[in-house]
Design a protein around this motif. Sequence first.
Motif, short mmCIF file in Angstrom:
data_model
loop_
_atom_site.label_atom_id
_atom_site.label_comp_id
_atom_site.label_asym_id
_atom_site.label_seq_id
_atom_site.Cartn_x
_atom_site.Cartn_y
_atom_site.Cartn_z
N GLN A 4 40.29 -84.49 55.07
CA GLN A 4 41.62 -84.28 54.53
C GLN A 4 42.72 -84.77 55.47
N GLY A 5 42.85 -86.05 55.55
CA GLY A 5 43.91 -86.64 56.37
C GLY A 5 43.54 -86.66 57.83
N ASP A 6 44.34 -85.99 58.65
CA ASP A 6 44.14 -86.05 60.09
C ASP A 6 43.34 -84.88 60.65
N ALA A 7 42.86 -83.95 59.83
CA ALA A 7 42.11 -82.80 60.33
C ALA A 7 40.79 -83.26 60.93
N GLU A 8 40.51 -82.83 62.14
CA GLU A 8 39.27 -83.18 62.82
C GLU A 8 38.38 -81.94 62.92
N VAL A 9 37.12 -82.09 62.57
CA VAL A 9 36.16 -81.00 62.66
C VAL A 9 34.99 -81.49 63.48
N ASP A 10 34.70 -80.77 64.58
CA ASP A 10 33.61 -81.15 65.48
C ASP A 10 32.36 -80.36 65.10
N LEU A 11 31.32 -81.07 64.65
CA LEU A 11 30.06 -80.42 64.27
C LEU A 11 29.09 -80.33 65.44
N ALA A 12 29.39 -80.97 66.57
CA ALA A 12 28.47 -81.00 67.70
C ALA A 12 28.20 -79.60 68.26
N GLU A 13 29.19 -78.75 68.24
CA GLU A 13 29.04 -77.40 68.79
C GLU A 13 28.81 -76.34 67.72
N ALA A 14 28.57 -76.75 66.50
CA ALA A 14 28.40 -75.80 65.40
C ALA A 14 27.14 -74.97 65.60
N THR A 15 27.23 -73.69 65.30
CA THR A 15 26.09 -72.79 65.30
C THR A 15 25.71 -72.56 63.84
N TRP A 16 24.54 -73.04 63.48
CA TRP A 16 24.09 -72.99 62.09
C TRP A 16 23.23 -71.76 61.88
N ARG A 17 23.40 -71.12 60.73
CA ARG A 17 22.58 -69.98 60.36
C ARG A 17 22.22 -70.08 58.89
N ARG A 18 21.10 -69.48 58.54
CA ARG A 18 20.64 -69.51 57.15
C ARG A 18 21.53 -68.64 56.28
N ALA A 19 21.89 -69.15 55.12
CA ALA A 19 22.62 -68.35 54.14
C ALA A 19 21.63 -67.42 53.45
N GLY A 20 22.09 -66.30 52.99
CA GLY A 20 21.21 -65.34 52.31
C GLY A 20 20.46 -64.47 53.27
N ASP A 21 19.18 -64.22 52.98
CA ASP A 21 18.41 -63.28 53.78
C ASP A 21 17.86 -63.89 55.06
N GLY A 22 18.00 -65.20 55.24
CA GLY A 22 17.57 -65.85 56.48
C GLY A 22 16.10 -66.14 56.57
N GLU A 23 15.33 -65.83 55.54
CA GLU A 23 13.90 -66.08 55.59
C GLU A 23 13.59 -67.46 55.01
N GLY A 24 12.50 -68.03 55.50
CA GLY A 24 12.09 -69.34 55.02
C GLY A 24 12.79 -70.44 55.80
N ALA A 25 12.15 -71.59 55.86
CA ALA A 25 12.68 -72.71 56.63
C ALA A 25 13.43 -73.72 55.78
N GLY A 27 16.29 -73.26 53.54
CA GLY A 27 17.46 -72.74 52.86
C GLY A 27 18.72 -73.51 53.21
N VAL A 28 19.80 -73.09 52.59
CA VAL A 28 21.11 -73.63 52.90
C VAL A 28 21.55 -73.04 54.24
N GLU A 29 22.12 -73.86 55.10
CA GLU A 29 22.62 -73.39 56.39
C GLU A 29 24.14 -73.47 56.40
N LEU A 30 24.76 -72.51 57.06
CA LEU A 30 26.21 -72.36 57.09
C LEU A 30 26.67 -72.30 58.53
N ALA A 31 27.82 -72.92 58.82
CA ALA A 31 28.43 -72.84 60.15
C ALA A 31 29.92 -72.56 59.99
N LEU A 32 30.41 -71.60 60.76
CA LEU A 32 31.84 -71.35 60.82
C LEU A 32 32.42 -72.28 61.85
N LEU A 33 33.37 -73.12 61.44
CA LEU A 33 33.89 -74.20 62.28
C LEU A 33 35.32 -73.91 62.71
N ALA A 34 35.80 -74.74 63.61
CA ALA A 34 37.18 -74.61 64.11
C ALA A 34 38.18 -74.69 62.97
#
Length: 75
Positions: A4-25, A27-34
């Motif tokens: 969206q224009g000039d917004a920069e998002v750095d994924l290098a330091e993202a901490t990914w976690r499984r969405a939902g119950d976290g079981e299974g390899a 699933g969808v993974e989610l990261a809270l970003l800057a």
Amino acid sequence: MSIQGDAEVDLAEATWRRAGDGEGAEGVELALLAGGHVGLRNGKDPDGPVLVFTPGEWAAFTAGVHDGEFDRPRQ
């Protein structure tokens, strides 16, 4: 990553976690970003594409989930 224009998002330091119950390899993974952005990726393909949502987009999506907007019709 630029979104969206000039917004920069750095994924290098993202901490990914499984969405939902976290079981299974596979699933969808989610990261809270800057800046309140949220990243989603496929757990089966962690080096693949990432969907990045702005805070407003994420709020609209989660509000729709809570309101049942994406529920399947009952048969």
